[in-house]
Design an enzyme around this catalytic site. Structure first.
Site, PDB file in Angstrom:
ATOM      1  N   GLU A 261       0.842  -1.201   0.000  1.00  0.00           N
ATOM      2  CA  GLU A 261       0.000   0.000   0.000  1.00  0.00           C
ATOM      3  C   GLU A 261       0.873   1.245   0.000  1.00  0.00           C
ATOM      4  O   GLU A 261       1.938   1.244   0.626  1.00  0.00           O
ATOM      5  CB  GLU A 261      -0.920  -0.004   1.230  1.00  0.00           C
ATOM      6  CG  GLU A 261      -1.934  -1.122   1.223  1.00  0.00           C
ATOM      7  CD  GLU A 261      -2.867  -1.081   2.434  1.00  0.00           C
ATOM      8  OE1 GLU A 261      -2.705  -0.181   3.296  1.00  0.00           O
ATOM      9  OE2 GLU A 261      -3.749  -1.932   2.524  1.00  0.00           O
ATOM     10  N   HIS A 279      -8.097   1.019   1.860  1.00  0.00           N
ATOM     11  CA  HIS A 279      -7.815   0.874   3.297  1.00  0.00           C
ATOM     12  C   HIS A 279      -8.613   1.900   4.114  1.00  0.00           C
ATOM     13  O   HIS A 279      -8.062   2.739   4.831  1.00  0.00           O
ATOM     14  CB  HIS A 279      -6.318   1.036   3.585  1.00  0.00           C
ATOM     15  CG  HIS A 279      -5.903   0.394   4.880  1.00  0.00           C
ATOM     16  ND1 HIS A 279      -4.660  -0.152   5.078  1.00  0.00           N
ATOM     17  CD2 HIS A 279      -6.563   0.200   6.054  1.00  0.00           C
ATOM     18  CE1 HIS A 279      -4.566  -0.647   6.286  1.00  0.00           C
ATOM     19  NE2 HIS A 279      -5.716  -0.444   6.910  1.00  0.00           N
TER      20      HIS A 279
END
Length: 527
Positions: A261, A279
């Site tokens: 990420e 997220h």
């Protein structure tokens, strides 16, 4: 008086600043920019971060005054906890701040995959009315497998029960009885994979869970299954899931977290039946406020010198209110022990007796260790690194408890064996409504002396005139005696315990030792 410096390295809720209060100098920086972060850390006492700031070994080394790293959230992937521990820096987070938000997002992803909400929305906004293409499935009477039945998994199960589903739970650390109480049937992972119509993952990321829902696991599921991961990236193998989707072995997925990420490319993005979010598990106003306020309170405690028992790198657990007053006492007993012994023991017993043993007093082990090393370590000693210092020196510690205390309501004795086999002991207690700290024993001599900033202990062969000599030499050095007690044992040895108003000069200590042939031990609890 200079205020402790708290560095806010990422955007946090205004409530976080309010919770810190006026006692700190607040600074701000962009923690995601290393060129700003590293110099900004130089003189700070605490740093508050979220997920974009990496507090690795380099950053920790740059922060010479750092006492606490506070992560306003749950995960600690961006904090080098071992490096922080080695440096004596406390690491705190907010483990319960986002559990409701994370559970609600998981339910939202599950519903979205069941009814194809995301692709239908995108098609309609693109000008296409595809009512027949995006039919879905009901949740009623379906089986939902919850992988990881901790706090978030249980919240998800609780919310889904209203849809009339059957909950299957897999968690090696939860009993079948406990799962049953929460309305779930505890099963093996293989059973859950084979029977579930939906699978939602709620596990921490660890070497054991990484890739748990991977190629092999995905050969055991129904082709109609939909898989949700709003926990941690990597627990569901993204490549294996994409392959299963391509081959029709999985019907859909809802993914909020990824192995790497931020990510803007993934084989999962090719599938309309996959709903993805960046997220967002903790990204609600409520979760961010709870997280910020929680860690701000922990920072206040840590910088105030208090123990934060739920810090991730401090053992001990919750501390009962009855136990808290003893934390400072036992730390001071540790400092007195080192002063009397002249060295650190190779084995130490923390012997606690009395009514206080009804409570968990394990935190006093930490207090004793912190005290033992405070005056002999070049580096600052904290509740975090004290156990490491003990381990490095081969010091073994035991906690002993006994509900019976013969002379005092409660008494704690530090009893240690030195490298040469000598045994040293220091005992203390808290007395009266004001909880006065007292030393009640030194090496078997029974005394009762209130703790003072400056103390001295003289042991010698008992004979007349010794106390007078001690008083004379201290008087000549302009050292005022605040309190004195003399104790004797059956062998003819005596101990004088003194509290004095200021530090005894080294040459006076040496003169007393020579003139009365005494072993003199001085303990200064403040400089």
């Amino acid at each position: 008086m200079t205020k402790p410096v708290v560095l806010i390295a990422e955007e946090l809720s205004p409530a976080t600043i309010d919770a810190l209060g006026p006692d700190f100098e607040i600074r701000q920086t962009d923690g995601s920019d290393r060129s700003q972060l590293i110099p900004a850390l130089a003189d700070v006492d605490a740093v508050l971060i979220r997920s974009a700031t990496k507090m690795d070994a380099e950053a920790i080394a740059a922060a010479k005054n750092l006492k606490v790293i506070a992560r306003a959230g749950v995960g600690l992937d961006n904090v080098d906890v071992p490096a922080a521990t080695q440096a004596g820096v406390m690491v705190v987070n907010a483990p319960t701040s986002n559990i409701t938000s994370a559970a609600e997002l998981a339910v939202g992803l599950l519903l979205s995959t069941a009814r194809n909400i995301a692709p239908a929305n995108q098609a309609l906004k693109g000008g296409a009315w595809k009512r027949s293409k995006y039919g879905g499935v009901e949740l009623l009477d379906k089986k939902v497998g919850v992988v990881g039945f901790g706090r978030i998994g249980q919240l998800v199960a609780e919310r889904l029960k209203g849809f009339g589903v059957e909950i299957l739970a897999y968690d090696p650390y939860v009993s079948a009885q406990r799962a049953g109480q929460l309305g779930a049937r505890l099963v093996s992972l293989d059973e859950l994979l084979a029977e579930s119509d939906f699978i939602t993952v709620h596990l921490p990321k660890s070497p054991e869970t990484l890739g748990l829902i991977g190629k092999e696991a995905l050969t055991k599921v129904k082709p109609s299954v939909r898989i949700i991961n709003a926990a941690r990236g990597g627990i569901v193998d993204e490549d294996a899931l994409a392959e299963a989707l391509r081959e029709g072995r999985v019907a859909g997925a809802g993914i909020d977290v990824f192995a790497t990420e931020p990510t803007t490319e993934s084989p999962l993005f090719e599938h309309e039946s996959v709903v993805v979010t960046p997220h967002l598990g903790a990204s609600t106003e409520e979760a961010q406020e709870k997280a910020g306020v929680a860690v701000a309170k922990s920072v206040r405690l840590a910088l105030g010198g208090d123990l934060v028992p739920d810090a991730v790198n401090v053992s001990g657990g919750a501390v009962a209110e009855e136990v808290r007053p003893g934390i400072d006492l036992v730390e001071k007993l540790g400092r007195i022990f080192t002063g009397v012994a002249g060295s650190v023991p190779v084995q130490l017993d923390v012997d606690v007796r009395g009514e206080i043993t009804e409570h968990d007093v394990s935190v006093w082990e930490l207090s004793a260790l912190k005290g033992l090393f405070t005056d002999i370590s070049e580096d600052p000693v904290t509740y975090v690194n004290a156990p490491l210092l003990a381990k490095d020196r081969g010091l073994e510690v035991r906690l002993l408890t006994d509900a019976v205390s013969e002379e005092f309501r409660n008494v704690t004795t530090l009893r240690g064996t030195l490298a040469d086999g000598t045994t040293v002991s220091v005992a203390g207690t808290l007395t009266g409504p004001k909880m006065v700290q007292k030393v009640t024993g030194i090496n078997g001599f029974d005394i009762e002396v209130p703790l003072s900033d400056h103390m001295a202990f003289f042991s010698y062969a008992d004979r007349p005139g010794v106390v007078g000599v001690i008083g004379r030499l201290l008087g000549e050095a302009d050292v005022n005696i605040g309190g004195m007690q003399v104790a004797r044992d059956e062998s003819g040895k005596a101990l004088v315990a003194l509290t004095v108003d200021n530090k005894i000069p080294a040459d006076v200590v040496a003169a007393i030792g020579t003139e009365v042939d005494a072993d003199v031990r001085v303990v200064d609890l403040v400089d």
